[in-house]
Design a protein around this motif. Structure first.
Motif, PDB file in Angstrom:
ATOM      1  N   GLY A   1      -5.151  -0.571   6.255  1.00 26.65           N
ATOM      2  CA  GLY A   1      -4.507  -1.477   6.181  1.00 26.65           C
ATOM      3  C   GLY A   1      -2.717  -0.952   5.466  1.00 26.65           C
ATOM      4  O   GLY A   1      -2.144  -1.623   4.836  1.00 26.65           O
ATOM      5  N   CYS A   2      -1.626  -0.128   6.131  1.00 22.39           N
ATOM      6  CA  CYS A   2      -0.179   0.383   5.715  1.00 22.39           C
ATOM      7  C   CYS A   2       0.620  -0.523   6.883  1.00 22.39           C
ATOM      8  O   CYS A   2       0.313  -0.425   8.341  1.00 22.39           O
ATOM      9  CB  CYS A   2      -0.994   1.843   5.783  1.00 22.39           C
ATOM     10  SG  CYS A   2       0.904   1.954   5.461  1.00 22.39           S
TER      11      CYS A   2
ATOM     12  N   THR B   1      -8.456  -0.135   4.555  1.00 21.38           N
ATOM     13  CA  THR B   1      -7.182   0.439   3.330  1.00 21.38           C
ATOM     14  C   THR B   1      -8.370   1.058   1.748  1.00 21.38           C
ATOM     15  O   THR B   1      -7.434   2.029   1.503  1.00 21.38           O
ATOM     16  CB  THR B   1      -6.930  -1.109   2.648  1.00 21.38           C
ATOM     17  OG1 THR B   1      -5.942  -1.694   3.191  1.00 21.38           O
ATOM     18  CG2 THR B   1      -5.400  -0.755   1.753  1.00 21.38           C
ATOM     19  N   SER B   2      -9.259   0.331   1.863  1.00 21.81           N
ATOM     20  CA  SER B   2      -9.975   0.809   0.627  1.00 21.81           C
ATOM     21  C   SER B   2     -11.469   1.615   0.854  1.00 21.81           C
ATOM     22  O   SER B   2     -12.158   2.082   2.127  1.00 21.81           O
ATOM     23  CB  SER B   2     -10.994   0.020  -0.743  1.00 21.81           C
ATOM     24  OG  SER B   2      -9.917  -0.369  -1.285  1.00 21.81           O
TER      25      SER B   2
ATOM     26  N   PRO C   1       1.454  -1.462   0.124  1.00 21.76           N
ATOM     27  CA  PRO C   1      -0.404  -0.019  -0.288  1.00 21.76           C
ATOM     28  C   PRO C   1       0.784   1.017   0.011  1.00 21.76           C
ATOM     29  O   PRO C   1       0.470   2.281  -0.713  1.00 21.76           O
ATOM     30  CB  PRO C   1      -0.811  -0.066   1.901  1.00 21.76           C
ATOM     31  CG  PRO C   1      -0.886  -1.471   1.070  1.00 21.76           C
ATOM     32  CD  PRO C   1       0.760  -2.101   0.797  1.00 21.76           C
TER      33      PRO C   1
ATOM     34  N   GLY D   1      -6.854  -6.712   4.568  1.00 20.03           N
ATOM     35  CA  GLY D   1      -7.066  -5.585   4.227  1.00 20.03           C
ATOM     36  C   GLY D   1      -8.041  -4.234   4.282  1.00 20.03           C
ATOM     37  O   GLY D   1      -8.582  -3.152   3.753  1.00 20.03           O
TER      38      GLY D   1
ATOM     39  N   GLU E   1     -11.030   0.416  11.525  1.00 22.61           N
ATOM     40  CA  GLU E   1     -11.391   0.470  10.207  1.00 22.61           C
ATOM     41  C   GLU E   1     -12.463   1.265   9.120  1.00 22.61           C
ATOM     42  O   GLU E   1     -12.178   1.563   8.747  1.00 22.61           O
ATOM     43  CB  GLU E   1     -11.048  -1.325  10.650  1.00 22.61           C
ATOM     44  CG  GLU E   1      -9.864  -2.377  10.676  1.00 22.61           C
ATOM     45  CD  GLU E   1     -10.240  -3.678  11.099  1.00 22.61           C
ATOM     46  OE1 GLU E   1      -9.362  -4.093  10.736  1.00 22.61           O
ATOM     47  OE2 GLU E   1     -11.518  -3.749  10.201  1.00 22.61           O
TER      48      GLU E   1
ATOM     49  N   PRO F   1      -7.505   6.026   2.888  1.00 23.22           N
ATOM     50  CA  PRO F   1      -8.064   5.319   2.453  1.00 23.22           C
ATOM     51  C   PRO F   1      -7.715   5.149   0.670  1.00 23.22           C
ATOM     52  O   PRO F   1      -7.336   6.839   0.176  1.00 23.22           O
ATOM     53  CB  PRO F   1      -9.651   5.020   2.944  1.00 23.22           C
ATOM     54  CG  PRO F   1      -9.790   6.075   3.084  1.00 23.22           C
ATOM     55  CD  PRO F   1      -8.781   6.897   3.573  1.00 23.22           C
ATOM     56  N   ARG F   2      -7.413   3.928  -0.110  1.00 21.37           N
ATOM     57  CA  ARG F   2      -7.115   4.102  -1.284  1.00 21.37           C
ATOM     58  C   ARG F   2      -8.385   5.127  -1.814  1.00 21.37           C
ATOM     59  O   ARG F   2      -9.721   4.864  -1.192  1.00 21.37           O
ATOM     60  CB  ARG F   2      -6.946   3.059  -1.913  1.00 21.37           C
ATOM     61  CG  ARG F   2      -5.544   2.467  -1.436  1.00 21.37           C
ATOM     62  CD  ARG F   2      -5.834   0.757  -2.262  1.00 21.37           C
ATOM     63  NE  ARG F   2      -4.511  -0.070  -1.654  1.00 21.37           N
ATOM     64  CZ  ARG F   2      -3.693  -0.782  -2.190  1.00 21.37           C
ATOM     65  NH1 ARG F   2      -5.079  -1.537  -2.632  1.00 21.37           N
ATOM     66  NH2 ARG F   2      -2.555  -1.633  -1.660  1.00 21.37           N
TER      67      ARG F   2
END
Length: 342
Positions: free
Chosen positions: A152-153, A252-253, A7, A249, A280, A176-177
């Motif tokens: 998520g990093c 993360t997004s 990531p 993950g 999260e 997040p992404r």
């Protein structure tokens, strides 16, 4: 493991450097709807937000307590049956990181017979004894430190761990992404989208690179010594990456959400699987949140105990709706119902 490390394309051995905090503009207009009730059930907030140089949220939103909402009754160390797998997965990080982020720096514990312990003080109870916990804290930052990161990093996890060890309050800006708000802001401030990114409003210092951030924080707000599990270079990063395996993950997004006018507040610490489960979703929804760090040995445990009559983490305070609540599973459901765009 490679996927866990992907990531953030960062070089952890880059030489130490810092930047002065650039000037930034962020404006939020909020209006509170009138209500005949002072309770959370009667609270509605409308918000319009605009940030120069980039889009913030969807521009508008209405925040109200979910229908029939009632804060749950807190249960110490209780796991809701349908969330057992989530909490177990989040607990695996403790194994890979040997509990880093569970205890505040200089942690110590004293066992005192229960009948000799003051009734209005917080303590963990074990077999008829009260465990009085203490720590040795360095200088306290006057203002919360700003950190831009995501769950998520592995590099971000390292910084979150030192935040808990040093018992520092941090204003987290989730990145997040595909997040539309704070990833572009980091590129605007520092010149690139790389995480974590720290801004200390107390000194004007800003920087990338997890190891540099850790060294800065322990030098400024600790005793100058980096904890062992955060000082092992590549091994530290690898184990921080392995710590993510149990959650596949999560955090993360980006999921579409409404940006609130005020940051949420959460009493939490990195070593708690219950806190991780909530963070999260805070990251997924890109919700800025002020973390009141409260690992074992933190004096803030007594503060929360005085306010609520108990200590339990996580504990959420939402100034946008007036909601205050314990219990990770129900906090997640509240966040999704209030801020997710369905």
């Amino acid at each position: 493991m490679v996927a866990a490390l992907n990531p953030v394309p960062s070089l952890i051995l880059r030489p130490f450097s810092y930047r002065r905090r650039p000037k930034r503009t962020f404006s939020v207009r909020a209006t509170s709807g009138s209500s005949s009730s002072d309770s959370p059930e009667g609270t509605t907030t409308s918000v319009k937000a605009k940030e120069e140089g980039g889009k913030v949220g969807d521009g508008s939103g209405t925040f109200a307590v979910p229908p029939n909402f009632k804060p749950p009754e807190p249960k110490t160390f209780g796991v809701r049956p349908d969330k057992t797998g989530d909490i177990f997965g989040a607990s695996l990080a403790l194994f890979f990181r040997l509990g880093t982020g569970v205890f505040v720096d200089g942690y110590s514990a004293t066992f005192i017979p229960k009948n000799e312990f003051p009734p209005n003080e917080y303590a963990l109870e074990v077999s008829g004894y009260k465990v009085k916990e203490a720590s040795k804290l360095g200088p306290r930052p006057e203002k919360p430190i700003d950190i831009y990161e995501f769950e998520g990093c592995p590099f971000c996890r390292k910084v979150r761990e030192i935040v808990s060890v040093l018992d520092i309050d941090v204003l987290f800006y989730p990145c997040p992404r595909n997040g539309p708000n704070f990833r572009p802001k980091v590129a605007e401030m520092g010149g690139k989208q790389q995480f974590p990114y720290m801004v200390d409003p107390n000194t004007g210092v800003s920087m990338y690179e997890s190891d540099d951030i850790i060294k800065y924080l322990v030098g400024k707000y600790g005793n100058g010594n980096v904890p062992l599990m955060l000082s092992l270079g590549l091994f530290t990063t690898l184990t921080a990456g392995l710590a993510l395996i149990g959650r596949s993950g999560k955090g993360t997004s980006y999921s579409p959400s409404k940006l609130p006018p005020k940051p949420l507040e959460i009493w939490a610490y990195e070593g708690s699987p219950f806190c991780k489960y909530v963070r999260e979703v805070l990251v997924q929804l890109e919700l800025p949140h002020l973390q009141r760090s409260c690992a074992r040995g933190s004096p803030k445990r007594q503060i929360l105990y005085d306010e609520t009559g108990r200590f339990q983490a996580p504990y959420l305070e939402d100034p946008n709706t007036g909601v205050k609540m314990f219990e990770s599973a129900e906090i997640v459901e509240y966040l999704l119902a209030t801020y997710a765009i369905q």
